[in-house]
Design an enzyme around this catalytic site. Sequence first.
Site: not given
Ligand code: CMP
Length: 132
Positions: A3, A106, A120
């Site tokens: 990311k 993240n 994807e």
């Molecule tokens: P990802 O596993 O890519 O899936 C959804 C993304 O939303 C997550 O990682 C984070 O980058 C983002 N995100 C932001 N806030 C939240 C939240 N409260 N819970 C889960 N994902 C979140």
Amino acid sequence: MIKPDAVTDGFSGPIIQQIEDAGFRIVAIKKTKLSPEDAGRFYAVHAERPFFQSLCDYMSSSHIIPMVLEKENAVEEFRTLIGSTNPAQAAEGTIRKRFARSLESNAIHGSDSDENAAIESNFFFTEQELNG
Ligand code: CMP
């Protein structure tokens, strides 16, 4: 997918190294940028979540590195390798623990099923790039 935070922070190399060291084979890889609309399509499943707009803005803020990876039991093994969504809760040594900034920023995304991995993969790569 690596990311924007991790690409910007210069962690692409060590993240890819950790992925290969864990036995994943890179089938396809590129550096690219999503528009906010692309990010919204990629994360359409989260469209109703309160963090959706912020997630789309963040995911289109800078470059990403999508990859298609191959390994036995890849989805589960990769999710173990990257750690919990929230890096504060991720296990020691996981990619998110080592390289992520925050719950939103993240560092890395992993597909949550074989079916979504196929969807994807096709979002980022052509048939030729996947099979060439
Ligand atoms: P990802 O596993 O890519 O899936 C959804 C993304 O939303 C997550 O990682 C984070 O980058 C983002 N995100 C932001 N806030 C939240 C939240 N409260 N819970 C889960 N994902 C979140």
